[in-house]
Design a protein around this motif. Structure first.
Motif, PDB file in Angstrom:
ATOM      1  N   ILE A  58     -25.421 103.568 -12.493  1.00 42.50           N
ATOM      2  CA  ILE A  58     -25.545 104.674 -11.299  1.00 42.50           C
ATOM      3  C   ILE A  58     -25.855 103.929 -10.057  1.00 42.50           C
ATOM      4  O   ILE A  58     -25.380 104.257  -9.162  1.00 42.50           O
ATOM      5  CB  ILE A  58     -26.371 105.729 -11.682  1.00 42.50           C
ATOM      6  N   PRO A  59     -26.789 102.936  -9.924  1.00 42.49           N
ATOM      7  CA  PRO A  59     -27.106 102.330  -8.432  1.00 42.49           C
ATOM      8  C   PRO A  59     -26.090 101.503  -8.017  1.00 42.49           C
ATOM      9  O   PRO A  59     -25.610 101.545  -6.839  1.00 42.49           O
ATOM     10  CB  PRO A  59     -28.429 101.677  -8.899  1.00 42.49           C
ATOM     11  N   ALA A  60     -25.255 100.897  -9.114  1.00 40.86           N
ATOM     12  CA  ALA A  60     -24.289  99.761  -8.504  1.00 40.86           C
ATOM     13  C   ALA A  60     -23.117 101.021  -8.058  1.00 40.86           C
ATOM     14  O   ALA A  60     -22.609 100.585  -7.054  1.00 40.86           O
ATOM     15  CB  ALA A  60     -23.751  99.370  -9.682  1.00 40.86           C
ATOM     16  N   VAL A  61     -22.995 101.951  -8.751  1.00 42.83           N
ATOM     17  CA  VAL A  61     -21.784 103.076  -7.981  1.00 42.83           C
ATOM     18  C   VAL A  61     -22.273 103.575  -6.741  1.00 42.83           C
ATOM     19  O   VAL A  61     -21.127 103.664  -5.933  1.00 42.83           O
ATOM     20  CB  VAL A  61     -21.472 103.914  -9.352  1.00 42.83           C
ATOM     21  N   ILE A  62     -23.426 103.894  -6.707  1.00 38.59           N
ATOM     22  CA  ILE A  62     -23.755 104.478  -5.457  1.00 38.59           C
ATOM     23  C   ILE A  62     -23.751 103.655  -4.273  1.00 38.59           C
ATOM     24  O   ILE A  62     -23.316 103.976  -3.135  1.00 38.59           O
ATOM     25  CB  ILE A  62     -25.354 105.056  -5.447  1.00 38.59           C
ATOM     26  N   VAL A  71     -19.908 103.189  -3.299  1.00 37.16           N
ATOM     27  CA  VAL A  71     -19.455 104.267  -2.614  1.00 37.16           C
ATOM     28  C   VAL A  71     -20.026 104.152  -1.005  1.00 37.16           C
ATOM     29  O   VAL A  71     -19.240 104.288  -0.078  1.00 37.16           O
ATOM     30  CB  VAL A  71     -19.786 105.601  -3.049  1.00 37.16           C
ATOM     31  N   ILE A  72     -21.204 103.769  -1.042  1.00 34.60           N
ATOM     32  CA  ILE A  72     -21.733 103.866   0.362  1.00 34.60           C
ATOM     33  C   ILE A  72     -21.048 102.770   1.314  1.00 34.60           C
ATOM     34  O   ILE A  72     -20.712 102.764   2.245  1.00 34.60           O
ATOM     35  CB  ILE A  72     -23.261 103.399   0.316  1.00 34.60           C
ATOM     36  N   SER A 119     -18.252 101.292   0.607  1.00 37.14           N
ATOM     37  CA  SER A 119     -16.841 101.295   0.932  1.00 37.14           C
ATOM     38  C   SER A 119     -16.470 102.463   1.927  1.00 37.14           C
ATOM     39  O   SER A 119     -15.716 102.279   2.783  1.00 37.14           O
ATOM     40  CB  SER A 119     -16.210 102.141  -0.255  1.00 37.14           C
ATOM     41  N   LEU A 120     -17.496 103.386   2.201  1.00 37.81           N
ATOM     42  CA  LEU A 120     -17.244 104.413   3.297  1.00 37.81           C
ATOM     43  C   LEU A 120     -17.576 103.838   4.557  1.00 37.81           C
ATOM     44  O   LEU A 120     -16.996 104.016   5.516  1.00 37.81           O
ATOM     45  CB  LEU A 120     -18.294 105.467   3.110  1.00 37.81           C
ATOM     46  N   PHE A 121     -18.827 102.873   4.586  1.00 40.09           N
ATOM     47  CA  PHE A 121     -18.946 102.044   5.779  1.00 40.09           C
ATOM     48  C   PHE A 121     -17.667 101.336   6.082  1.00 40.09           C
ATOM     49  O   PHE A 121     -17.381 101.326   7.336  1.00 40.09           O
ATOM     50  CB  PHE A 121     -20.144 101.301   5.498  1.00 40.09           C
ATOM     51  N   ALA A 122     -17.095 100.691   5.241  1.00 38.15           N
ATOM     52  CA  ALA A 122     -16.070  99.868   5.513  1.00 38.15           C
ATOM     53  C   ALA A 122     -14.845 100.813   5.957  1.00 38.15           C
ATOM     54  O   ALA A 122     -13.937 100.093   7.039  1.00 38.15           O
ATOM     55  CB  ALA A 122     -15.588  98.931   4.157  1.00 38.15           C
ATOM     56  N   TYR A 123     -14.623 101.721   5.456  1.00 36.41           N
ATOM     57  CA  TYR A 123     -13.510 102.524   5.671  1.00 36.41           C
ATOM     58  C   TYR A 123     -13.889 103.139   7.196  1.00 36.41           C
ATOM     59  O   TYR A 123     -12.788 103.113   8.096  1.00 36.41           O
ATOM     60  CB  TYR A 123     -13.552 103.803   4.837  1.00 36.41           C
ATOM     61  N   PHE A 124     -14.956 103.751   7.648  1.00 37.23           N
ATOM     62  CA  PHE A 124     -15.221 104.092   8.913  1.00 37.23           C
ATOM     63  C   PHE A 124     -15.281 103.016   9.971  1.00 37.23           C
ATOM     64  O   PHE A 124     -14.779 103.032  11.202  1.00 37.23           O
ATOM     65  CB  PHE A 124     -16.618 105.035   9.093  1.00 37.23           C
ATOM     66  N   THR A 125     -15.634 101.864   9.597  1.00 36.61           N
ATOM     67  CA  THR A 125     -15.467 100.781  10.450  1.00 36.61           C
ATOM     68  C   THR A 125     -13.812 100.326  10.795  1.00 36.61           C
ATOM     69  O   THR A 125     -13.683 100.081  11.958  1.00 36.61           O
ATOM     70  CB  THR A 125     -16.262  99.431   9.875  1.00 36.61           C
TER      71      THR A 125
END
Length: 66
Positions: free
Chosen positions: A21-25, A28-29, A31-37
């Motif tokens: 669970i911590p690894a997946v969280i 995801v975080i 990946s979202l930062f990379a996408y928005f960047t």
């Protein structure tokens, strides 16, 4: 062949799957930062492209740099 066997000895697959669970969280975080960047860089690039095209048109029309 030996290098592959040696590499697999370092892998860890927990029996309790809640340890993932911590690894997946964090995945995801980040990946979202990379996408928005990536989106931010595209927006900035579009603005710079527009400015460059306007400057190019002004140079074509006037023949001098302002």
């Amino acid at each position: 062949m030996f290098s592959y066997i040696l590499a697999f000895t370092f892998l860890y697959f927990p029996k309790d799957k809640t340890e993932y669970i911590p690894a997946v969280i964090s995945l995801v975080i980040f990946s979202l930062f990379a996408y928005f960047t990536f989106i931010l860089f595209r927006k900035i690039s579009k603005k710079e492209e527009k400015k460059t095209k306007e400057l190019e048109e002004r140079l074509k029309n006037s023949g001098t740099v302002d």
